[in-house]
Design a protein around this motif. Structure first.
Motif, PDB file in Angstrom:
ATOM      1  N   ASP A  92       0.828  -1.208   0.000  1.00 23.49           N
ATOM      2  CA  ASP A  92       0.000   0.000   0.000  1.00 23.49           C
ATOM      3  C   ASP A  92       0.864   1.261   0.000  1.00 23.49           C
ATOM      4  O   ASP A  92       0.499   2.263  -0.621  1.00 23.49           O
ATOM      5  CB  ASP A  92      -0.931  -0.005   1.210  1.00 23.49           C
ATOM      6  CG  ASP A  92      -2.012   1.063   1.091  1.00 23.49           C
ATOM      7  OD1 ASP A  92      -2.731   1.050   0.069  1.00 23.49           O
ATOM      8  OD2 ASP A  92      -2.124   1.901   2.002  1.00 23.49           O
ATOM      9  N   ALA A 109      -7.679   5.351  -1.695  1.00 21.91           N
ATOM     10  CA  ALA A 109      -7.903   3.914  -1.867  1.00 21.91           C
ATOM     11  C   ALA A 109      -8.438   3.315  -0.572  1.00 21.91           C
ATOM     12  O   ALA A 109      -8.366   3.929   0.499  1.00 21.91           O
ATOM     13  CB  ALA A 109      -6.605   3.229  -2.262  1.00 21.91           C
ATOM     14  N   ASP A 110      -8.985   2.124  -0.688  1.00 19.59           N
ATOM     15  CA  ASP A 110      -9.520   1.419   0.478  1.00 19.59           C
ATOM     16  C   ASP A 110      -8.886   0.030   0.518  1.00 19.59           C
ATOM     17  O   ASP A 110      -9.513  -0.960   0.163  1.00 19.59           O
ATOM     18  CB  ASP A 110     -11.044   1.306   0.364  1.00 19.59           C
ATOM     19  CG  ASP A 110     -11.646   0.629   1.590  1.00 19.59           C
ATOM     20  OD1 ASP A 110     -10.976   0.586   2.633  1.00 19.59           O
ATOM     21  OD2 ASP A 110     -12.776   0.112   1.482  1.00 19.59           O
ATOM     22  N   PRO A 111      -7.608  -0.050   0.920  1.00 24.54           N
ATOM     23  CA  PRO A 111      -6.907  -1.334   0.899  1.00 24.54           C
ATOM     24  C   PRO A 111      -7.444  -2.294   1.953  1.00 24.54           C
ATOM     25  O   PRO A 111      -8.056  -1.871   2.938  1.00 24.54           O
ATOM     26  CB  PRO A 111      -5.462  -0.945   1.194  1.00 24.54           C
ATOM     27  CG  PRO A 111      -5.580   0.303   2.012  1.00 24.54           C
ATOM     28  CD  PRO A 111      -6.773   1.033   1.449  1.00 24.54           C
ATOM     29  N   THR A 117      -4.277  -8.762   4.910  1.00 24.56           N
ATOM     30  CA  THR A 117      -3.045  -8.715   4.116  1.00 24.56           C
ATOM     31  C   THR A 117      -2.065  -9.787   4.569  1.00 24.56           C
ATOM     32  O   THR A 117      -1.440 -10.478   3.745  1.00 24.56           O
ATOM     33  CB  THR A 117      -2.385  -7.333   4.228  1.00 24.56           C
ATOM     34  OG1 THR A 117      -3.285  -6.345   3.728  1.00 24.56           O
ATOM     35  CG2 THR A 117      -1.092  -7.281   3.427  1.00 24.56           C
ATOM     36  N   ARG A 169      -7.182  -2.680  -3.832  1.00 21.46           N
ATOM     37  CA  ARG A 169      -7.185  -1.357  -3.207  1.00 21.46           C
ATOM     38  C   ARG A 169      -8.313  -0.490  -3.750  1.00 21.46           C
ATOM     39  O   ARG A 169      -8.740   0.465  -3.103  1.00 21.46           O
ATOM     40  CB  ARG A 169      -5.849  -0.650  -3.437  1.00 21.46           C
ATOM     41  CG  ARG A 169      -4.649  -1.373  -2.852  1.00 21.46           C
ATOM     42  CD  ARG A 169      -3.336  -0.671  -3.181  1.00 21.46           C
ATOM     43  NE  ARG A 169      -3.231   0.600  -2.487  1.00 21.46           N
ATOM     44  CZ  ARG A 169      -3.360   1.781  -3.073  1.00 21.46           C
ATOM     45  NH1 ARG A 169      -3.633   1.852  -4.378  1.00 21.46           N
ATOM     46  NH2 ARG A 169      -3.253   2.896  -2.376  1.00 21.46           N
ATOM     47  N   ARG A 170      -8.818  -0.823  -4.944  1.00 16.69           N
ATOM     48  CA  ARG A 170      -9.822   0.032  -5.583  1.00 16.69           C
ATOM     49  C   ARG A 170     -11.005  -0.734  -6.148  1.00 16.69           C
ATOM     50  O   ARG A 170     -11.861  -0.142  -6.800  1.00 16.69           O
ATOM     51  CB  ARG A 170      -9.162   0.859  -6.696  1.00 16.69           C
ATOM     52  CG  ARG A 170      -8.100   1.800  -6.137  1.00 16.69           C
ATOM     53  CD  ARG A 170      -7.742   2.896  -7.065  1.00 16.69           C
ATOM     54  NE  ARG A 170      -6.884   3.869  -6.374  1.00 16.69           N
ATOM     55  CZ  ARG A 170      -7.315   4.905  -5.668  1.00 16.69           C
ATOM     56  NH1 ARG A 170      -8.610   5.132  -5.559  1.00 16.69           N
ATOM     57  NH2 ARG A 170      -6.470   5.727  -5.072  1.00 16.69           N
ATOM     58  N   THR A 216       0.936  -1.331 -10.423  1.00 12.12           N
ATOM     59  CA  THR A 216       0.013  -0.232 -10.144  1.00 12.12           C
ATOM     60  C   THR A 216      -0.228   0.563 -11.420  1.00 12.12           C
ATOM     61  O   THR A 216      -1.375   0.918 -11.749  1.00 12.12           O
ATOM     62  CB  THR A 216       0.584   0.687  -9.042  1.00 12.12           C
ATOM     63  OG1 THR A 216       0.828  -0.084  -7.859  1.00 12.12           O
ATOM     64  CG2 THR A 216      -0.396   1.798  -8.711  1.00 12.12           C
ATOM     65  N   ALA A 230     -14.274   3.890  -4.271  1.00 10.16           N
ATOM     66  CA  ALA A 230     -13.681   2.955  -3.318  1.00 10.16           C
ATOM     67  C   ALA A 230     -14.765   2.124  -2.698  1.00 10.16           C
ATOM     68  O   ALA A 230     -15.936   2.504  -2.655  1.00 10.16           O
ATOM     69  CB  ALA A 230     -12.902   3.746  -2.239  1.00 10.16           C
TER      70      ALA A 230
END
Length: 231
Positions: A92, A109-111, A117, A169-170, A216, A230
């Motif tokens: 991230d 973003a909303d990881p 993780t 993340r998105r 990315t 997000a």
């Protein structure tokens, strides 16, 4: 494929990249040193006089050569899963630095959370180890093709995981999975391009960071650089 990689390399001087690289290298080296310590301990327990041709060569040289060979082999085969495991903790940070510089118009973003993780990274580490153990049998059967099989297998797995983590993340999980499958060809090719230098000592410490940055860029390129809300 070269565009995302070149843009990732161009951002290496970024202070955020440098600090993330330091942390990732530290964790990677810590894990590898632990592996080397285990290998060294196992080799130290070998009786040198049970080795073949021991009467022709000093026992210490046999053990030293065996240790060096084992550690070199471990560096090649373990660096890919170790790098994959470590970079998950810093993904991230890397993706965020790339987006802040190249895609500032995107919303935050909303990881996935830390626990998710870690679980994903450990699960992927296990898959990589298992896949390479299975592939080892194939290497023995078709030795001349072993390097190609190694890079093809690990390139697919690395590309799959890195792209999926970037996409999560998105995108919601189901959408990220569909998007990855729809673009599996380019993702796989870039994964192979990342797996090759991961088997080269020293260089392999930088490759994971560059790989995440490149994925990315690839993710946003494949989406036409159009953001989605997000989760």
């Amino acid at each position: 494929m070269t565009g995302p990689i070149l843009r990732a390399l161009d951002q290496l001087p970024d202070p955020r990249f440098r600090w993330t690289l330091v942390k990732a290298i530290g964790l990677t080296l810590a894990i590898l040193i632990g592996v080397y310590a285990v290998v060294g301990t196992l080799i130290a327990g070998i009786d040198p006089f049970t080795l073949p041709f021991i009467g022709l060569v000093d026992p210490g040289l046999w053990l030293a050569g065996l240790a060096v060979g084992a550690l070199m082999l471990a560096s090649i085969f373990l660096m890919i899963p170790v790098a994959a495991l470590c970079i998950g903790f810093f993904l991230d940070d890397i993706a965020g630095a790339v987006e802040d510089r190249h895609y500032p118009h995107l919303p935050p973003a909303d990881p996935p959370g830390l626990i998710a993780t870690v679980i994903d990274a450990l699960g992927f580490f296990g898959v990589l180890i298992a896949a390479n153990i299975v592939a080892l049998a194939i290497y023995l059967l078709v030795a001349p093709l072993a390097p190609f099989i190694f890079y093809i297998v690990n390139g697919y797995l690395l590309g799959r995981e890195y792209f999926q983590l970037v996409a999560l993340r998105r995108m919601p999980p189901a959408e990220a999975k569909r998007f990855r499958r729809a673009n599996r060809g380019r993702i796989w090719i870039m994964g192979i391009a990342m797996a090759v230098p991961l088997s080269i000592p020293i260089l392999n410490l930088v490759v994971p960071l560059v790989g995440v940055a490149a994925y990315t860029h690839l993710f946003h390129e494949l989406r036409g650089r159009v953001s989605t809300p997000a989760r």
